[in-house]
Design an enzyme around this catalytic site. Sequence first.
Site, mmCIF file in Angstrom:
data_model
loop_
_atom_site.group_PDB
_atom_site.id
_atom_site.type_symbol
_atom_site.label_atom_id
_atom_site.label_comp_id
_atom_site.label_asym_id
_atom_site.label_seq_id
_atom_site.Cartn_x
_atom_site.Cartn_y
_atom_site.Cartn_z
ATOM 1 N N PRO A 74 23.050 28.171 22.849
ATOM 2 C CA PRO A 74 23.080 28.033 21.500
ATOM 3 C C PRO A 74 22.861 29.506 20.769
ATOM 4 O O PRO A 74 21.978 30.148 21.102
ATOM 5 C CB PRO A 74 22.132 27.026 21.046
ATOM 6 N N THR B 291 23.329 30.974 17.064
ATOM 7 C CA THR B 291 23.415 30.912 15.532
ATOM 8 C C THR B 291 24.468 32.096 15.047
ATOM 9 O O THR B 291 24.375 32.986 15.336
ATOM 10 C CB THR B 291 22.141 31.159 14.745
ATOM 11 N N GLN C 120 22.973 21.390 19.109
ATOM 12 C CA GLN C 120 21.573 21.664 18.839
ATOM 13 C C GLN C 120 21.005 21.423 17.760
ATOM 14 O O GLN C 120 21.638 21.993 16.483
ATOM 15 C CB GLN C 120 21.452 23.244 19.167
ATOM 16 N N HIS D 122 15.641 21.596 19.409
ATOM 17 C CA HIS D 122 15.455 22.780 19.539
ATOM 18 C C HIS D 122 13.826 22.921 19.254
ATOM 19 O O HIS D 122 13.219 22.678 18.246
ATOM 20 C CB HIS D 122 15.938 23.562 18.273
ATOM 21 N N ALA E 29 11.951 25.214 20.658
ATOM 22 C CA ALA E 29 11.816 26.728 21.307
ATOM 23 C C ALA E 29 11.752 27.702 19.815
ATOM 24 O O ALA E 29 11.844 27.544 18.696
ATOM 25 C CB ALA E 29 12.804 27.127 22.090
ATOM 26 N N HIS E 30 11.315 28.908 20.498
ATOM 27 C CA HIS E 30 11.729 30.214 19.520
ATOM 28 C C HIS E 30 10.768 30.531 18.108
ATOM 29 O O HIS E 30 11.548 30.753 17.201
ATOM 30 C CB HIS E 30 13.179 30.396 19.214
ATOM 31 N N TYR F 231 10.357 27.804 15.945
ATOM 32 C CA TYR F 231 10.817 27.207 14.816
ATOM 33 C C TYR F 231 9.707 25.781 14.602
ATOM 34 O O TYR F 231 8.923 25.802 15.278
ATOM 35 C CB TYR F 231 12.254 26.644 14.737
ATOM 36 N N ARG G 208 15.102 22.239 24.462
ATOM 37 C CA ARG G 208 15.069 23.346 24.578
ATOM 38 C C ARG G 208 13.572 23.776 24.329
ATOM 39 O O ARG G 208 13.160 23.565 23.205
ATOM 40 C CB ARG G 208 16.064 24.045 23.744
ATOM 41 N N ARG H 221 10.136 37.741 27.490
ATOM 42 C CA ARG H 221 10.932 38.962 27.463
ATOM 43 C C ARG H 221 11.064 39.161 28.652
ATOM 44 O O ARG H 221 10.332 39.274 29.594
ATOM 45 C CB ARG H 221 9.974 39.722 26.480
ATOM 46 N N GLY I 212 23.911 33.743 26.534
ATOM 47 C CA GLY I 212 23.949 34.042 25.023
ATOM 48 C C GLY I 212 25.045 35.210 24.813
ATOM 49 O O GLY I 212 25.981 34.954 24.366
ATOM 50 N N ARG I 213 24.110 36.244 24.745
ATOM 51 C CA ARG I 213 25.279 37.443 24.326
ATOM 52 C C ARG I 213 26.371 37.608 25.207
ATOM 53 O O ARG I 213 27.496 38.139 24.644
ATOM 54 C CB ARG I 213 24.192 38.886 24.416
HETATM 55 C C1 LIG Z 1 22.941 36.111 17.698
HETATM 56 C C2 LIG Z 1 22.285 35.118 18.550
HETATM 57 C C3 LIG Z 1 21.745 33.790 17.870
HETATM 58 C C4 LIG Z 1 20.994 32.886 18.519
HETATM 59 N N1 LIG Z 1 20.750 31.770 18.076
HETATM 60 C C5 LIG Z 1 20.097 30.884 18.510
HETATM 61 C C6 LIG Z 1 20.125 29.376 18.152
HETATM 62 O O1 LIG Z 1 20.594 29.138 17.257
HETATM 63 N N2 LIG Z 1 19.218 28.666 19.195
HETATM 64 C C7 LIG Z 1 18.761 28.966 20.200
HETATM 65 O O2 LIG Z 1 17.806 28.167 20.624
HETATM 66 N N3 LIG Z 1 18.721 30.259 20.463
HETATM 67 C C8 LIG Z 1 19.395 31.163 19.986
HETATM 68 N N4 LIG Z 1 19.656 32.320 20.257
HETATM 69 C C9 LIG Z 1 18.840 32.767 21.965
HETATM 70 C C10 LIG Z 1 20.076 32.468 22.723
HETATM 71 O O3 LIG Z 1 20.478 31.135 22.847
HETATM 72 C C11 LIG Z 1 19.476 32.959 24.322
HETATM 73 O O4 LIG Z 1 18.491 32.097 24.675
HETATM 74 C C12 LIG Z 1 19.255 34.561 23.984
HETATM 75 O O5 LIG Z 1 20.204 35.212 23.724
HETATM 76 C C13 LIG Z 1 18.762 34.949 25.588
HETATM 77 O O6 LIG Z 1 19.897 34.761 26.415
HETATM 78 P P1 LIG Z 1 20.882 36.166 26.928
HETATM 79 O O7 LIG Z 1 20.165 36.970 27.445
HETATM 80 O O8 LIG Z 1 21.882 35.725 27.792
HETATM 81 O O9 LIG Z 1 21.735 36.596 25.555
HETATM 82 C C14 LIG Z 1 20.556 33.434 19.577
HETATM 83 C C15 LIG Z 1 20.672 34.693 20.100
HETATM 84 C C16 LIG Z 1 21.423 35.515 19.582
HETATM 85 C C17 LIG Z 1 21.674 36.780 20.152
#
Ligand SMILES: Cc1cc2nc3c(=O)[nH]c(=O)nc-3n(C[C@H](O)[C@H](O)[C@H](O)COP(=O)(O)O)c2cc1C
Length: 372
Positions: free
Chosen positions: A31, A33, A106, A179, A181-182, A184, A232, A273, A324-325
Site C-alpha cells: 500500500p 499513499t 487498504q 490498516h 500499522a504505522h 495510525y 496489516r 527499521r 513499496g518503493r
Molecule cells: C510514499 C509511500 C507511501 C506509503 N503509504 C502507505 C500506506 O498508505 N499504507 C501503508 O500501510 N503503508 C504505506 N507505506 C509503507 C509501505 O507500504 C512499505 O511498508 C514501506 O515502504 C517499506 O517497504 P519498502 O522498503 O519495500 O519500500 C508507504 C511508503 C511510502 C514510501
Amino acid sequence: MVRDAAKETIPLLTRYKMGHLELSHRVVLAPLTRCRSYGQVPQPHAAAYYSQRATSGGLLISEATDVSPTAQGYPETPGIWTHEQVEAWKPIVDAVHRKGAFFICQIWHVGRASTNEFQPDGQAPISSTDKQISPDPESGMVYSKPRRLRTEEIPGIVDDFRRAARNAIEAGFDGVEIHGAHGYLLEQFMKDGTNDDRDDEYGGSLENRCRFAVEVVDAVVHEVGARRVGVRLSPFVDFLDCVDSDPLALGEYMVQQLNRHEGLLYCHMVEPRMANVDGRRQIPHRLLPFRKAFNGTFIAAGGYDREEGNKVVGDHYTDLVAYGRLFLANPDLPRRFELGAPLNKYNRSTFITQDPVVGYTDYPFYEDNNHV
Ligand SMILES: Cc1cc2nc3c(=O)[nH]c(=O)nc-3n(C[C@H](O)[C@H](O)[C@H](O)COP(=O)(O)O)c2cc1C
C-alpha cells in the site's frame, strides 16, 4: 544486459494459492499513499497507475483509503464512504482486473496523524489520547493536538470501517486490508506508548488496548467474510511516536485474535527499521514468531529487494513479499525480477505530490527501452 539467470524459476515467481485467489507470483504491491485523489475522489490517472503494476495473477494493495470524513491526515487521499467515491473506484478496479490481477483496498483512519484543517469544521483529530505527536524536524510536519475518543464514540468508528469494507466490495475489490500499522488510529490504541491513560475497556491491559482493532476486524469479517479480509500490523515500527514496550507480546496477541477467523485472507506485517550490521544495512527479520503463529497466508514488507525476497520465500519465512518503493518506481517489477534486470531508482521528492503523471505513471518499463 540481463543476467544469465534470466527466466530461471526464482522463489518469488512461483505460484501460490492464497485462499480462493490463485496467485501466479509472490511480488505484492505494498500500500502506497500517493495523494492524487482530488477532493478525496479517486481519479482516472489511478487506473493507469495501478494497471501499469498489474500482472496476470499478481496481487496489488491500494493506497490507504479514508473510511470517513475524520479519517484524513494527508492531502488528496482517496475515500470510500460516499457513493461518488465508490463509483470512482469502479473503473480503477476494472482496469486492474482486466490485467488479471487481484486488488485489495487498504482502509484506514489516521487518528491523531492529522490537523484541524483536514477535519470537518476544523475540529481536533481523534485518538486514544489527547497527546500530540511531536513535530517532525525533518519534514517540518506539525500535527494538531488530538481529542481523546469517548468510549461511546468507538462503535461508530468500528461501523465506519465496516461500511468502508462493504463499499470496497461494492466497488469490485477482491478484499480489504485493515490498516492496523504505522502509528495510525488503530495502532494508537494498541500501543502502550500512545494508549497510557485510558481507564475504560479500551485502555490499560494488552487485551483492552487491542479491543478496538479486534472489534474492527470482527465487524469487517462479519460484513464481507474472512476470505476477503487481510490485516496489516507493525508492532516493531515507531513511526509517528507510536511505540509499545513489548512489541512481541502485542504482535502475538493480535495474531491469536486473527486466528479466531478461519480462512482470513492474510496477515501482513512490517519489519522493524533497517539495522546497520557490519557496516551494511540489513533487514532485521523479526517477524518469524508471528509467521509461525499465524494460521494463514503471511506477507512480509520493509526493505526487501530481489535477493532478500527470494531468500525469505525460499526459507518459508513468509509466503509473499510486499514491495513499496521499488514497485512504485518499477511498474514492471515482477518482470524485472524475472529477467534479473536493473531497476529504476525511485525519486522521493515525487512520492507524495498531486501531479497526475510525474513520479506516478512516468517510470519507464524495462522492455520498452531494451531488447530482451
Ligand atoms: C510514499 C509511500 C507511501 C506509503 N503509504 C502507505 C500506506 O498508505 N499504507 C501503508 O500501510 N503503508 C504505506 N507505506 C509503507 C509501505 O507500504 C512499505 O511498508 C514501506 O515502504 C517499506 O517497504 P519498502 O522498503 O519495500 O519500500 C508507504 C511508503 C511510502 C514510501
